[in-house]
Design a protein around this motif. Structure first.
Motif, mmCIF file in Angstrom:
data_model
loop_
_atom_site.group_PDB
_atom_site.id
_atom_site.type_symbol
_atom_site.label_atom_id
_atom_site.label_comp_id
_atom_site.label_asym_id
_atom_site.label_seq_id
_atom_site.Cartn_x
_atom_site.Cartn_y
_atom_site.Cartn_z
ATOM 1 N N LEU A 50 0.831 -1.203 0.000
ATOM 2 C CA LEU A 50 0.000 0.000 0.000
ATOM 3 C C LEU A 50 0.868 1.257 0.000
ATOM 4 O O LEU A 50 0.477 2.298 -0.513
ATOM 5 N N TYR B 196 5.325 2.068 4.428
ATOM 6 C CA TYR B 196 5.161 2.032 5.882
ATOM 7 C C TYR B 196 4.681 0.625 6.217
ATOM 8 O O TYR B 196 4.259 -0.125 5.338
ATOM 9 N N LEU C 20 2.234 -1.991 8.270
ATOM 10 C CA LEU C 20 0.987 -2.239 9.006
ATOM 11 C C LEU C 20 1.162 -3.517 9.814
ATOM 12 O O LEU C 20 2.089 -4.283 9.586
HETATM 13 N N1 ADE Z 1 1.318 -5.442 5.382
HETATM 14 C C1 ADE Z 1 2.063 -4.772 6.278
HETATM 15 N N2 ADE Z 1 2.418 -3.576 5.798
HETATM 16 C C2 ADE Z 1 1.873 -3.485 4.543
HETATM 17 C C3 ADE Z 1 1.890 -2.491 3.537
HETATM 18 N N3 ADE Z 1 2.529 -1.344 3.684
HETATM 19 N N4 ADE Z 1 1.245 -2.752 2.396
HETATM 20 C C4 ADE Z 1 0.603 -3.912 2.218
HETATM 21 N N5 ADE Z 1 0.548 -4.884 3.123
HETATM 22 C C5 ADE Z 1 1.179 -4.674 4.294
#
Ligand code: ADE
Length: 233
Positions: A141, A144, A146
């Protein structure tokens, strides 16, 4: 379009019942299946993770439940569809960057399968094996991290789903927005013309459509230059 999601948090996706995507599901434009990864485990604790080979912090998602989940989804395809027609997407901060162009491309696919990883990620063999049966993409995405793929998948499904023909009532509203022409969108105003001492730019109430179009384009360029100069190259 058919969408399958594999996750350890199926309740996360209950928000897909509301708004435009909820309507698209009710009307049959989007056919959504949410699968609990733990339903594909066979131990009392419904274990989906284990310690990493080679050591290191955190846990890695075990391959077996993922293998069974994808066997189930890709093995039970509707008549006429082969597994090669499915695109399996693994959200990952290590993937290629998600863009509006990618959303447009994926909106053309008949079947998307999302595998939401948690912890330190999924055993790499799941991704390698799945790539022998279907098209696989690892998508990020943004730059960064998640806690897991769920929020990323929600964002991707919203961006892709609204581009599926019929999901958004007025298709013109899809073309005049940020990123569709490589620029950020122009500012919008509605009534009243005066609000708290602030006035709507006079050109918008002039009735001169050529002047309005020129002003909007100039606003797009100015905003893009100021906020996202990288888009202009
Ligand atoms: N999982 C953890 N971070 C993510 C990100 N930035 N984009 C997609 N999936 C993720």
């Amino acid at each position: 379009m058919r969408i399958d999601i594999v996750t350890i948090f199926p309740e996360f996706f209950s928000v897909l019942d509301v708004s435009l995507l909820g309507k698209a599901r009710t009307s049959g434009l989007l056919d959504l299946g949410v699968h609990d990864l733990r339903d594909f485990t066979h131990d009392r604790h419904r274990t989906v993770d284990d310690t990493p080979y080679g050591g290191g912090a955190g846990m890695v998602m075990k391959p077996e439940p993922w293998g069974e989940a994808f066997d189930d989804i890709l093995g039970a395809l509707s008549s006429g569809e082969s597994a090669e027609q499915a695109t399996v997407i693994f959200p990952s901060p290590a993937g290629e960057r998600f863009t509006q162009a990618m959303a447009r491309e994926l909106a053309e696919e008949p079947h998307l399968v999302f595998g939401c990883g948690r912890y330190e990620g999924i055993d790499q063999r799941v991704i390698d094996y799945t790539a022998t049966r279907a098209r696989v993409r690892e998508i990020s995405l943004g730059d960064y991290v998640l806690n897991g793929g769920e929020v990323a998948v929600m964002a991707m499904i919203e961006a892709i789903g609204r581009l599926v023909p019929g999901v958004v009532g007025n298709p013109a509203s899809l073309t005049e927005e940020s990123h569709e022409d490589g620029l950020l969108e122009y500012p919008s105003y509605t009534k009243p013309a005066q609000w708290r001492g602030l006035t709507v730019p006079p050109v918008l109430t002039s009735g001169n459509h050529g002047a309005i179009a020129a002003w909007r384009h100039e606003q797009q360029l100015e905003r893009t230059r100021r906020v996202r100069p990288d888009l202009l190259n």
